[in-house]
Motif scaffolding. Structure first.
Motif, PDB file in Angstrom:
ATOM      1  N   ILE A   1      -2.905 -12.731  -3.055  1.00 17.20           N
ATOM      2  CA  ILE A   1      -1.698 -11.446  -3.829  1.00 17.20           C
ATOM      3  C   ILE A   1      -1.009 -11.683  -2.172  1.00 17.20           C
ATOM      4  O   ILE A   1      -1.536 -11.531  -0.960  1.00 17.20           O
ATOM      5  CB  ILE A   1      -2.699  -9.882  -3.302  1.00 17.20           C
ATOM      6  CG1 ILE A   1      -3.501  -9.945  -3.807  1.00 17.20           C
ATOM      7  CG2 ILE A   1      -1.002  -8.648  -3.841  1.00 17.20           C
ATOM      8  CD1 ILE A   1      -3.324 -10.393  -5.412  1.00 17.20           C
TER       9      ILE A   1
ATOM     10  N   LYS B   1       1.140   2.609  -6.959  1.00 16.47           N
ATOM     11  CA  LYS B   1       1.146   1.358  -7.644  1.00 16.47           C
ATOM     12  C   LYS B   1       0.279   0.115  -7.747  1.00 16.47           C
ATOM     13  O   LYS B   1       0.283  -0.967  -8.333  1.00 16.47           O
ATOM     14  CB  LYS B   1       1.304   0.865  -6.479  1.00 16.47           C
ATOM     15  CG  LYS B   1       2.540  -0.913  -6.017  1.00 16.47           C
ATOM     16  CD  LYS B   1       3.457  -0.461  -4.923  1.00 16.47           C
ATOM     17  CE  LYS B   1       3.458  -2.351  -5.130  1.00 16.47           C
ATOM     18  NZ  LYS B   1       4.644  -2.796  -3.801  1.00 16.47           N
ATOM     19  N   LEU B   2      -1.099   0.748  -6.932  1.00 13.85           N
ATOM     20  CA  LEU B   2      -2.628   0.030  -6.843  1.00 13.85           C
ATOM     21  C   LEU B   2      -2.791  -0.250  -8.594  1.00 13.85           C
ATOM     22  O   LEU B   2      -2.540  -0.718  -9.715  1.00 13.85           O
ATOM     23  CB  LEU B   2      -3.186   0.564  -6.722  1.00 13.85           C
ATOM     24  CG  LEU B   2      -3.252   0.581  -4.873  1.00 13.85           C
ATOM     25  CD1 LEU B   2      -4.714   0.603  -4.346  1.00 13.85           C
ATOM     26  CD2 LEU B   2      -3.290  -1.199  -4.880  1.00 13.85           C
TER      27      LEU B   2
ATOM     28  N   SER C   1      -1.162  -2.198 -10.844  1.00 14.70           N
ATOM     29  CA  SER C   1      -1.472  -3.907 -10.715  1.00 14.70           C
ATOM     30  C   SER C   1      -1.329  -4.552 -12.211  1.00 14.70           C
ATOM     31  O   SER C   1      -2.292  -4.666 -12.886  1.00 14.70           O
ATOM     32  CB  SER C   1      -2.265  -4.475  -9.944  1.00 14.70           C
ATOM     33  OG  SER C   1      -2.125  -3.308  -8.241  1.00 14.70           O
ATOM     34  N   LYS C   2      -1.280  -5.838 -11.709  1.00 15.26           N
ATOM     35  CA  LYS C   2      -0.769  -7.062 -13.640  1.00 15.26           C
ATOM     36  C   LYS C   2      -2.247  -7.910 -12.336  1.00 15.26           C
ATOM     37  O   LYS C   2      -1.044  -8.692 -11.415  1.00 15.26           O
ATOM     38  CB  LYS C   2       0.186  -7.035 -13.963  1.00 15.26           C
ATOM     39  CG  LYS C   2       1.022  -6.094 -14.345  1.00 15.26           C
ATOM     40  CD  LYS C   2       2.137  -6.172 -14.918  1.00 15.26           C
ATOM     41  CE  LYS C   2       2.383  -4.762 -15.859  1.00 15.26           C
ATOM     42  NZ  LYS C   2       3.344  -4.842 -16.697  1.00 15.26           N
TER      43      LYS C   2
ATOM     44  N   HIS D   1      -4.155  -8.747 -10.970  1.00  8.11           N
ATOM     45  CA  HIS D   1      -5.472  -8.732 -11.057  1.00  8.11           C
ATOM     46  C   HIS D   1      -6.218  -7.525 -10.023  1.00  8.11           C
ATOM     47  O   HIS D   1      -5.601  -6.342 -10.706  1.00  8.11           O
ATOM     48  CB  HIS D   1      -5.433  -9.139  -8.792  1.00  8.11           C
ATOM     49  CG  HIS D   1      -5.126  -8.139  -7.912  1.00  8.11           C
ATOM     50  ND1 HIS D   1      -3.596  -7.910  -7.922  1.00  8.11           N
ATOM     51  CD2 HIS D   1      -5.095  -7.671  -6.819  1.00  8.11           C
ATOM     52  CE1 HIS D   1      -3.230  -6.880  -7.440  1.00  8.11           C
ATOM     53  NE2 HIS D   1      -4.086  -7.196  -6.863  1.00  8.11           N
TER      54      HIS D   1
ATOM     55  N   PRO E   1      -7.361  -4.154  -8.359  1.00 12.97           N
ATOM     56  CA  PRO E   1      -7.188  -4.089  -6.369  1.00 12.97           C
ATOM     57  C   PRO E   1      -8.335  -3.182  -6.014  1.00 12.97           C
ATOM     58  O   PRO E   1      -8.583  -3.208  -5.087  1.00 12.97           O
ATOM     59  CB  PRO E   1      -6.137  -2.925  -6.877  1.00 12.97           C
ATOM     60  CG  PRO E   1      -6.311  -2.116  -7.661  1.00 12.97           C
ATOM     61  CD  PRO E   1      -6.197  -3.221  -8.284  1.00 12.97           C
TER      62      PRO E   1
END
Length: 227
Positions: free
Chosen positions: A11, A32-33, A36-37, A39, A41
């Motif tokens: 990342i 925000k997690l 996530s695109k 991967h 988190p």
């Protein structure tokens, strides 16, 4: 214990507001997690930047290099670039802050004198990555974390980057001072600096060579130049 993929996702730092630093509450981090695109988190991944988690209320467990670390109010966890870690969804149940910054900040050692380096703080090979409130004595990370967050969201952008760097620098120095007092390793700062140079060199050059003599020669030249 951990399902290993063929390659651990890497990342990269996403510049926030055109600065080398981003500061979020744990709620904002969780949101925000969730976006996530590419991967997960909450599964192992490797970061190419630095991350600090500071808990202000309740408890939270975070995983770094396949070890679990329990944070309580006032605890701070320091994750260095190229370390493997992953989050827990219980993050949303806690109050705290997350500070991320890229390697440019650490490489420049803002405001540090030649005799003072952050030698222990992100040296995860010999030191634990966590500092608890009880180790801080009368000091605390919480006030500085709150000031960092307040400055980050402050609407006036004049000198914002410089102020954030100054506040972060102060937090890092307080953490380094605590590490110096409660050091796991008895290694002298001089050797920690040399080891740090070797680690940074290895991270950049290992794809080109793994010859120990090459690194030894470069370290010798670097040592002569700096001394």
């Amino acid at each position: 214990l951990f399902p290993m993929e063929k390659e651990i996702p890497k990342i990269y730092f996403n510049r926030g507001k055109e600065m080398d630093i981003e500061v979020m509450s744990t709620t904002e981090l969780f949101n925000k997690l969730s976006l996530s695109k590419g991967h997960n988190p909450y599964a192992i991944h490797r970061i190419t930047f630095y991350l600090i988690l500071i808990i202000t209320k309740k408890t939270y467990s975070h995983f770094v290099d396949f070890k679990s670390y329990d944070l309580t109010a006032g605890s701070a966890l320091f994750v260095a670039k190229n370390q493997v870690h992953y989050f827990s969804k219980t993050l949303l149940e806690n109050d705290g802050f997350c500070i991320i910054f890229n390697s440019a900040f650490m490489d420049k050692h803002y405001f540090l004198s030649d005799n003072l380096k952050l030698s222990r703080l992100f040296n995860y090979h010999i030191e634990r990555p966590i500092i608890h409130q009880k180790e801080m004595g009368q000091d605390s990370f919480i006030d500085l974390a709150e000031k960092l967050y307040e400055e980050y969201i402050f609407p006036n952008n004049f000198a914002k980057s410089e102020i954030l760097r100054t506040l972060l620098h102060l937090l890092l120095l307080k953490a380094e001072r605590t590490k110096e007092v409660h050091a796991v390793s008895s290694a002298k700062t001089h050797w920690l600096e040399i080891f740090g140079r070797f680690k940074n060199m290895l991270e950049k050059e290992y794809v080109n060579t793994r010859n120990s003599r090459t690194y030894a020669a470069k370290l010798f030249i670097s040592y002569k130049f700096l001394n």
